[in-house]
Design a protein around this motif. Structure first.
Motif, mmCIF file in Angstrom:
data_model
loop_
_atom_site.group_PDB
_atom_site.id
_atom_site.type_symbol
_atom_site.label_atom_id
_atom_site.label_comp_id
_atom_site.label_asym_id
_atom_site.label_seq_id
_atom_site.Cartn_x
_atom_site.Cartn_y
_atom_site.Cartn_z
ATOM 1 N N ARG A 52 0.840 -1.213 0.000
ATOM 2 C CA ARG A 52 0.000 0.000 0.000
ATOM 3 C C ARG A 52 0.870 1.257 0.000
ATOM 4 O O ARG A 52 0.604 2.212 -0.728
ATOM 5 C CB ARG A 52 -0.934 -0.008 1.209
ATOM 6 N N THR A 53 1.943 1.253 0.778
ATOM 7 C CA THR A 53 2.840 2.401 0.831
ATOM 8 C C THR A 53 3.511 2.628 -0.520
ATOM 9 O O THR A 53 3.586 3.757 -1.009
ATOM 10 C CB THR A 53 3.895 2.201 1.942
ATOM 11 N N ASN B 113 6.463 4.654 -5.369
ATOM 12 C CA ASN B 113 7.899 4.489 -5.214
ATOM 13 C C ASN B 113 8.157 3.224 -4.400
ATOM 14 O O ASN B 113 7.293 2.793 -3.635
ATOM 15 C CB ASN B 113 8.483 5.703 -4.486
ATOM 16 N N SER B 114 9.333 2.652 -4.548
ATOM 17 C CA SER B 114 9.649 1.474 -3.733
ATOM 18 C C SER B 114 9.835 1.887 -2.280
ATOM 19 O O SER B 114 10.253 3.009 -1.993
ATOM 20 C CB SER B 114 10.916 0.790 -4.254
ATOM 21 N N GLY C 79 10.993 -3.868 0.724
ATOM 22 C CA GLY C 79 10.143 -5.017 0.413
ATOM 23 C C GLY C 79 8.878 -4.663 -0.333
ATOM 24 O O GLY C 79 8.116 -5.544 -0.708
ATOM 25 N N GLY C 80 8.645 -3.388 -0.615
ATOM 26 C CA GLY C 80 7.474 -2.961 -1.368
ATOM 27 C C GLY C 80 7.896 -2.375 -2.705
ATOM 28 O O GLY C 80 8.757 -1.498 -2.756
ATOM 29 N N LEU C 81 7.339 -2.889 -3.799
ATOM 30 C CA LEU C 81 7.664 -2.417 -5.140
ATOM 31 C C LEU C 81 6.398 -2.086 -5.919
ATOM 32 O O LEU C 81 5.374 -2.762 -5.759
ATOM 33 C CB LEU C 81 8.439 -3.482 -5.929
ATOM 34 N N ILE C 82 6.500 -1.083 -6.783
ATOM 35 C CA ILE C 82 5.367 -0.763 -7.655
ATOM 36 C C ILE C 82 5.339 -1.731 -8.837
ATOM 37 O O ILE C 82 6.368 -2.296 -9.217
ATOM 38 C CB ILE C 82 5.401 0.702 -8.142
ATOM 39 N N ILE C 83 4.155 -1.909 -9.402
ATOM 40 C CA ILE C 83 3.957 -2.747 -10.583
ATOM 41 C C ILE C 83 3.483 -1.822 -11.697
ATOM 42 O O ILE C 83 2.504 -1.093 -11.516
ATOM 43 C CB ILE C 83 2.896 -3.841 -10.323
ATOM 44 N N GLU C 84 4.191 -1.855 -12.827
ATOM 45 C CA GLU C 84 3.844 -0.980 -13.941
ATOM 46 C C GLU C 84 3.510 -1.779 -15.186
ATOM 47 O O GLU C 84 4.009 -2.886 -15.382
ATOM 48 C CB GLU C 84 4.992 -0.018 -14.251
ATOM 49 N N SER C 85 2.677 -1.194 -16.019
ATOM 50 C CA SER C 85 2.344 -1.741 -17.325
ATOM 51 C C SER C 85 2.381 -0.595 -18.313
ATOM 52 O O SER C 85 1.621 0.369 -18.168
ATOM 53 C CB SER C 85 0.948 -2.371 -17.303
#
Length: 167
Positions: free
Chosen positions: A89-90, A96-97, A125-131
């Motif tokens: 969520r962050t 941003n990671s 440990g948090g990453l964005i997912i892009e398309s």
């Protein structure tokens, strides 16, 4: 008085007609992760962590930070699900990671205050997912012996589905 009100009303209608509304001006569209891809991503991240010997939880959220999938390995700690969801969520809401956010929010730095925001989990440990260059969601992993391990598993999950996201 009635005449003046009528003139004002007609002026408002004239202004409204002068700026035509089109669907593309009134509606916003966006891409969103399909549940199957979110699940496949979470499973790939969990499998990568298991191969590394880590007992973790993995969460995938949509672009607004709403949870789509949470998977927890049977021996992962009870806090890992909430932490993984918080990292995802962050990452989504800050776009941003979480490891980048950790780096720019050290005590004494300008963005140090983001660490105190309710619900923000500012550890790796948090990453964005892009398309196609657009944010479609984020993934968070918790339970490896450090944020770098969590992030490596999250990255493996994204890489497992990236070919289906790029269209």
């Amino acid at each position: 008085m009635i005449f003046r009100c009528l003139v004002v009303m007609l002026s408002i209608y004239a202004l409204a007609d002068a700026a035509p509304t089109r669907a593309q001006d009134a509606l916003v569209t966006h891409k969103s992760l399909a549940p199957k891809i979110a699940l496949d991503l979470a499973q790939a991240a969990l499998a990568d962590c298991q191969q590394r010997g880590y007992q973790v939880a993995v969460a995938v959220v949509d672009r607004a930070g709403v949870v789509q999938v949470v998977l927890r390995d049977r021996y992962a700690g009870p806090h890992t699900s909430a932490t993984a969801s918080g990292k995802a969520r962050t990452a989504a809401t800050f776009r941003n990671s979480t490891s980048n956010l950790f780096a720019v929010s050290q005590p004494g730095m300008m963005q140090a205050g983001i660490r105190n925001l309710p619900g923000a989990v500012i550890i790796g440990g948090g990453l964005i997912i892009e398309s196609g260059g657009l944010l479609v969601g984020a993934v968070g992993v918790s339970g490896a012996p450090g944020g770098d391990g969590d992030e490596a598993c999250a990255k493996a999950g994204i890489e497992a589905v990236q070919g289906r996201l790029d269209f």
